[in-house]
Design a protein around this motif. Sequence first.
Motif, PDB file in Angstrom:
ATOM      1  N   GLY A 149       1.176  -1.176  -0.162  1.00  9.71           N
ATOM      2  CA  GLY A 149       0.323  -0.344  -0.106  1.00  9.71           C
ATOM      3  C   GLY A 149       0.788   1.110   0.223  1.00  9.71           C
ATOM      4  O   GLY A 149       0.360   2.352  -0.050  1.00  9.71           O
ATOM      5  N   GLY A 150       2.243   1.337   0.161  1.00 14.36           N
ATOM      6  CA  GLY A 150       3.010   2.280  -0.363  1.00 14.36           C
ATOM      7  C   GLY A 150       3.150   3.521  -1.286  1.00 14.36           C
ATOM      8  O   GLY A 150       2.733   2.377  -2.603  1.00 14.36           O
ATOM      9  N   ALA A 151       3.504   4.199  -1.809  1.00  9.61           N
ATOM     10  CA  ALA A 151       3.454   4.732  -2.399  1.00  9.61           C
ATOM     11  C   ALA A 151       5.227   4.188  -3.256  1.00  9.61           C
ATOM     12  O   ALA A 151       6.130   3.613  -3.254  1.00  9.61           O
ATOM     13  N   LEU A 152       4.973   3.669  -4.878  1.00  6.96           N
ATOM     14  CA  LEU A 152       5.900   3.118  -5.406  1.00  6.96           C
ATOM     15  C   LEU A 152       6.032   4.059  -6.705  1.00  6.96           C
ATOM     16  O   LEU A 152       5.267   5.017  -7.298  1.00  6.96           O
ATOM     17  N   VAL A 153       7.490   5.194  -7.030  1.00  8.27           N
ATOM     18  CA  VAL A 153       7.837   5.718  -8.349  1.00  8.27           C
ATOM     19  C   VAL A 153       8.660   4.564  -9.244  1.00  8.27           C
ATOM     20  O   VAL A 153       9.390   4.374  -8.288  1.00  8.27           O
ATOM     21  N   SER A 154       8.091   4.968 -10.335  1.00  8.15           N
ATOM     22  CA  SER A 154       9.124   3.921 -11.154  1.00  8.15           C
ATOM     23  C   SER A 154       9.357   4.866 -12.238  1.00  8.15           C
ATOM     24  O   SER A 154       8.368   5.919 -12.846  1.00  8.15           O
TER      25      SER A 154
END
Length: 170
Positions: A149-154
């Motif tokens: 549920g955390g943020a993912l920046v790719s």
Amino acid sequence: MSIWWSFHLRRDAASVPLARRLLLGAMETAGVDPDVSYELSVALTEACANAVEHGGRPLDGGVGGAGGGVDPARGAEQYRVTAYLDGETCRIEVADSGPGFPGFPGRAGQARERLPAPSAPDPDAESGRGLRLIEELADHVHFGRTGRGGALVSFDKIIKWRTDAPLVLA
């Protein structure tokens, strides 16, 4: 040739320049063009700064760090950086265990390629430009959620190699 590396960092402001230096060192050793390495390092710096500031659930109102009061069982005291060099592309991912992006639809683990473009910050604001800067510096950007549920920046960028690059010659 392809290589990848991943590391977990404490949600502490000192981890941001460390992540940047690790990336720049790896890129220089691999033979990536310095201008491309610099752009990727600036984008990484912004993604890491967001993870440090927003990437956990502080219990005492702080943002982590020494004595940060964050529940370690939830993994909120750290974030993960993973980088891949594969042929002509570099992909960098920064994942945290915070609340994710505001207004992100769906449940944990469900990804979406791109959130609406972040709104422009007030010209006098001291923050709020990081996600837009990442979008400007990278060729492709994905904002989503981690499985927890955390943020993912790719973000991806096409790599230019130095003429003497050891990985290209291998």
